[in-house]
Design an enzyme around this catalytic site. Structure first.
Site, PDB file in Angstrom:
ATOM      1  N   ASP A  21      -7.852 -18.177  -4.286  1.00  0.00           N
ATOM      2  CA  ASP A  21      -7.488 -18.175  -5.703  1.00  0.00           C
ATOM      3  C   ASP A  21      -6.605 -19.363  -6.082  1.00  0.00           C
ATOM      4  OD1 ASP A  21      -5.252 -17.304  -4.244  1.00  0.00           O
ATOM      5  OD2 ASP A  21      -5.400 -15.257  -4.944  1.00  0.00           O
ATOM      6  N   ASP A  79       0.551  -4.514  -5.370  1.00  0.00           N
ATOM      7  CA  ASP A  79      -0.286  -3.506  -6.046  1.00  0.00           C
ATOM      8  C   ASP A  79      -1.620  -3.297  -5.326  1.00  0.00           C
ATOM      9  OD1 ASP A  79      -1.718  -5.788  -6.663  1.00  0.00           O
ATOM     10  OD2 ASP A  79      -1.546  -5.600  -8.836  1.00  0.00           O
ATOM     11  N   HIS A  94      -3.744  -5.670  -4.241  1.00  0.00           N
ATOM     12  CA  HIS A  94      -4.825  -6.620  -4.508  1.00  0.00           C
ATOM     13  C   HIS A  94      -5.140  -7.485  -3.286  1.00  0.00           C
ATOM     14  CE1 HIS A  94      -1.729  -9.713  -6.253  1.00  0.00           C
ATOM     15  NE2 HIS A  94      -1.905  -9.952  -4.981  1.00  0.00           N
ATOM     16  N   GLU A 102      -6.963  -7.643  -9.202  1.00  0.00           N
ATOM     17  CA  GLU A 102      -5.999  -6.651  -9.639  1.00  0.00           C
ATOM     18  C   GLU A 102      -6.675  -5.287  -9.806  1.00  0.00           C
ATOM     19  OE1 GLU A 102      -3.270  -7.656  -9.031  1.00  0.00           O
ATOM     20  OE2 GLU A 102      -2.350  -9.012 -10.461  1.00  0.00           O
TER      21      GLU A 102
END
Ligand code: GLP
Length: 266
Positions: free
Chosen positions: A67, A136, A138, A143
């Site tokens: 990313d 979280d 990911h 997400e």
């Protein structure tokens, strides 16, 4: 999936680097998927040291990062391109033209996502994908509620991720870009092998959900449970909430696949 527990963070990072080094020695033209974040810094330091001291050869290796933040130029010190150059690429003999990250400042971001997917395909796909897990759950910047078949695309970051990554932006969440380009979960799962590294007790609960919880798009790391060859390397801190710790310890101590690492032969 297999979970490997090492006693310390340092040992977990070193084992991860040794697995990557072994794959690279077996296949010098390895297509390596790379991840960023604080967790990976020691892995890259070990790989740089293996290059320096043992001649680990990156000259034919090609890399694809998961990313990049939208809006940051490659020169921006907060960009993942800058992270990769300073933590790994500047310290090994890789041809920088063989290192790929999405361009976060591309004029047409959707076209950039498609270009990235096509480039991965042209290189024959990713052999080994290194992954961390966000707070979280990911992988990449996939997400919660990212489709488990998703491809490389633009994604908005959750408040949890913005808060988690603020430490890399001088502690100010306002400085963290709101969006990123990320490989999709589907893109990631096409690699031949997944290598997930998770360290520290602050990740213990999300790690337990990721590897022992039900598969859900709310925790995209659970998608790695579907991968045919996925190794999850953790330290004791991250392992705290796992139910099957004893079984995982037995695996590392007994499974033939790990013998070369146990015995220091790789
Ligand atoms: C970012 C990256 C993820 C990485 C995560 C973990 O969000 N996009 O790929 O896994 O950071 O970061 P850290 O290692 O700093 O906990």
């Amino acid at each position: 999936m297999e979970v490997i527990i090492r006693p310390t963070t340092e040992e977990a990072c070193l084992l991860t680097a040794r697995v990557i080094a072994r794959e690279l020695r077996d296949k010098p033209s390895l297509v390596l998927g790379l991840a960023t974040g604080g967790t990976m810094e020691r892995v890259y330091a070990h790989l740089a040291q293996m290059h320096r001291e043992d001649g680990l050869d990156f000259s034919l290796c090609r890399t694809f990062n998961l990313d990049e933040y939208i809006g940051l130029t490659p020169e921006d010190t907060h960009s993942y391109r800058h992270y990769m150059n300073t933590h790994l690429f500047d310290h090994v003999n890789i041809d920088i033209r063989n290192t790929h990250l999405p361009h976060g400042t591309a004029e047409d971001l959707n076209a950039e996502c498609q270009r990235y997917e096509a480039l991965i395909r042209e290189c024959g796909g990713i052999d080994l994908q290194l992954l961390g897990i966000g707070q979280d759950g990911h992988i990449g910047f996939n997400e919660p509620l990212s489709a488990l078949f998703s491809r490389t695309r633009q994604k908005a970051l959750t408040p949890t991720t913005i808060t988690q990554n603020a430490c890399y932006f001088g502690g100010d969440p306002e400085q963290v870009p709101r969006r990123a380009i990320t490989m999709g979960v589907g893109t990631i799962l096409e690699c031949d092998r997944c290598l997930v590294l998770v360290t520290g007790d602050r990740k213990a609960d999300i790690l337990a959900k990721a590897v022992e919880g039900p598969a859900t798009a709310m925790v995209t790391a659970t998608a790695t449970q579907f991968h045919a060859h996925c190794s999850v390397i953790v330290d004791e801190g991250a392992a705290t909430s796992l139910r099957e710790k004893e079984y995982y310890r037995w695996l590392y101590d007994n499974e033939p696949e790990w013998a070369v690492f146990r015995e220091g032969r790789a």
